[in-house]
Design a protein around this motif. Structure first.
Motif, PDB file in Angstrom:
ATOM      1  N   GLY A   2       8.160  11.618  50.173  1.00 48.37           N
ATOM      2  CA  GLY A   2       9.104  11.131  48.751  1.00 48.37           C
ATOM      3  C   GLY A   2      10.364  10.151  49.336  1.00 48.37           C
ATOM      4  O   GLY A   2      10.705   9.428  49.068  1.00 48.37           O
ATOM      5  N   ASN A   3      10.165   9.779  51.213  1.00 48.50           N
ATOM      6  CA  ASN A   3      10.273   8.581  51.216  1.00 48.50           C
ATOM      7  C   ASN A   3      10.006   7.041  50.822  1.00 48.50           C
ATOM      8  O   ASN A   3       8.192   7.521  51.740  1.00 48.50           O
ATOM      9  N   PRO A   4       9.763   6.571  49.980  1.00 49.77           N
ATOM     10  CA  PRO A   4       9.507   5.836  49.964  1.00 49.77           C
ATOM     11  C   PRO A   4       9.232   4.204  51.102  1.00 49.77           C
ATOM     12  O   PRO A   4       8.795   3.299  51.126  1.00 49.77           O
ATOM     13  N   THR A   5      10.455   4.124  51.749  1.00 50.32           N
ATOM     14  CA  THR A   5      10.178   3.623  53.352  1.00 50.32           C
ATOM     15  C   THR A   5       9.542   3.696  53.934  1.00 50.32           C
ATOM     16  O   THR A   5       9.514   5.117  54.499  1.00 50.32           O
ATOM     17  N   VAL A   6       9.699   3.174  55.201  1.00 48.54           N
ATOM     18  CA  VAL A   6       9.802   3.534  56.501  1.00 48.54           C
ATOM     19  C   VAL A   6      10.405   3.695  57.499  1.00 48.54           C
ATOM     20  O   VAL A   6      10.955   4.259  58.637  1.00 48.54           O
TER      21      VAL A   6
ATOM     22  N   ALA B 208       4.393   5.491  52.474  1.00 49.72           N
ATOM     23  CA  ALA B 208       4.253   4.419  53.255  1.00 49.72           C
ATOM     24  C   ALA B 208       4.762   6.736  54.556  1.00 49.72           C
ATOM     25  O   ALA B 208       4.714   7.386  53.551  1.00 49.72           O
ATOM     26  N   THR B 209       4.790   5.631  55.321  1.00 50.92           N
ATOM     27  CA  THR B 209       5.187   6.945  56.923  1.00 50.92           C
ATOM     28  C   THR B 209       6.016   6.263  57.217  1.00 50.92           C
ATOM     29  O   THR B 209       6.350   4.597  57.404  1.00 50.92           O
ATOM     30  N   ILE B 210       7.121   6.950  57.968  1.00 54.03           N
ATOM     31  CA  ILE B 210       7.859   6.599  59.109  1.00 54.03           C
ATOM     32  C   ILE B 210       6.896   5.752  60.230  1.00 54.03           C
ATOM     33  O   ILE B 210       6.568   6.318  60.881  1.00 54.03           O
ATOM     34  N   ALA B 211       8.077   4.740  60.315  1.00 54.82           N
ATOM     35  CA  ALA B 211       7.060   3.498  61.131  1.00 54.82           C
ATOM     36  C   ALA B 211       7.248   4.322  62.766  1.00 54.82           C
ATOM     37  O   ALA B 211       8.595   5.167  62.980  1.00 54.82           O
TER      38      ALA B 211
END
Length: 321
Positions: free
Chosen positions: A119-123, A103-106
């Motif tokens: 480490g963040n699995p979300t966008v 994931a990469t940040i939206a």
């Protein structure tokens, strides 16, 4: 007790819309948002799903072809500005790229063009994830996945618009990844919702509900959930047999046509009178084979078996009834 917006994270066919209906009766104190992140996940310029990748007409007709993740969050902020607490019910997999892709940040949520979060699995940036009171609803894959498969094949696919069953939309592994990340970041836990003491100031206790418990013991489950989230419980929340409620939910659920018919036409949440019969893998396989055919049975079985470990892991944190 937290007064943050409540975010009920789940996976498809977990009886989550029936559960959501309980809280839609409390329009005096709550503003419900029904699966808002699906708009950006499926249709918008930052879409992560492959389902409508080659179907521009479907994206345009949805009305959400220009909806970014920032737009969804702005909408939720507006909902919260009306003096009511926001209650969000949504799929964890709407917050992540499918098939385990990193994931990469939206883009609409990045602080800079090259902004990343290890480490963040979300966008969704961590600072935004911290704004919600996270809770979780699960259902055994042997019930959730065949139910979802049914929505993606004839004849129901003509109503839902989902013309293909995509195992990546089962949603269990994404729910587990989100759960673990929120625990790791101390956004939830370490205390469990059922523990009567030991919670530190401002802590959001781990709150996981199993759909079978909800169906067997609706009142105790709803009471426990309300206690964990700081929502005032009233017995009337379990009944919605009036025209005003029916009109409200029909409009709220309209964008996911065909997925919520049972919840829309229900009038209350009462304990089921018949428990699930004893089943074996062989009897399940035969049931799916008769309903959907040989190849479909194999697809369903593989998807169920793949997701049972994720379900059982989350189940180990569930409230007991």
């Amino acid at each position: 007790m937290s007064d943050k917006p409540v975010f009920l994270a789940t996976h498809p066919r977990a009886c989550s819309t029936a559960f959501e209906r309980v809280f839609m009766t409390r329009r005096d104190i709550l503003k419900c948002a029904h699966e808002p992140f699906g708009d950006s996940f499926y249709y918008g310029p930052e879409r992560l799903s492959e389902r409508y990748a080659n179907d521009e007409a479907a994206r345009e007709s949805s009305g959400f072809s220009k909806t970014t993740y920032r737009d969804v969050l702005n909408r939720l902020e507006r909902d919260g500005s009306e003096g009511k607490r926001v209650f969000i019910k949504d799929m964890a997999y709407y917050l992540m790229p499918p098939n385990g892709k990193p994931a990469t940040i939206a883009p609409s949520l990045r602080k800079s063009e090259d902004y990343t979060e290890d480490g963040n699995p979300t966008v969704i940036p961590l600072e935004i994830l911290k704004r919600f009171h996270w809770t979780f609803l699960i259902r055994h894959p042997r019930r959730g996945i065949p139910s979802y498969f049914r929505c993606c094949v004839p004849p129901l696919d003509e109503v839902t618009g989902f013309k293909e069953f995509m195992p990546s939309e089962a949603g269990y592994v994404e729910l587990r990844r989100l759960f673990d990340y929120l625990r790791e970041q101390k956004i939830i836990g370490p205390s469990m919702a059922a523990e009567s003491n030991g919670h530190t100031q401002g802590e959001i206790a781990i709150t996981v509900i199993d759909a079978d418990d909800l169906l067997d013991h609706p009142e105790p489950v709803v009471k426990a959930f309300c206690k964990a989230t700081g929502i005032e419980y009233k017995p009337e929340m379990l009944t919605w047999d009036d025209d005003e409620n029916q009109k409200y939910v029909s409009e709220a659920f309209a964008k996911w046509n065909g997925f919520h018919n049972d919840a829309i036409h229900s009038k209350s949440l009462t304990a089921r009178t018949q428990s699930h019969k004893t089943i074996t893998e062989e009897s399940e396989n035969e049931e799916w084979r008769q309903k959907y055919g040989e190849e479909a049975q194999k697809v369903i079985r593989a998807c169920v078996d793949e997701n049972v470990p994720h379900y059982e892991y989350l189940k180990s944190f569930a409230l007991q009834f």
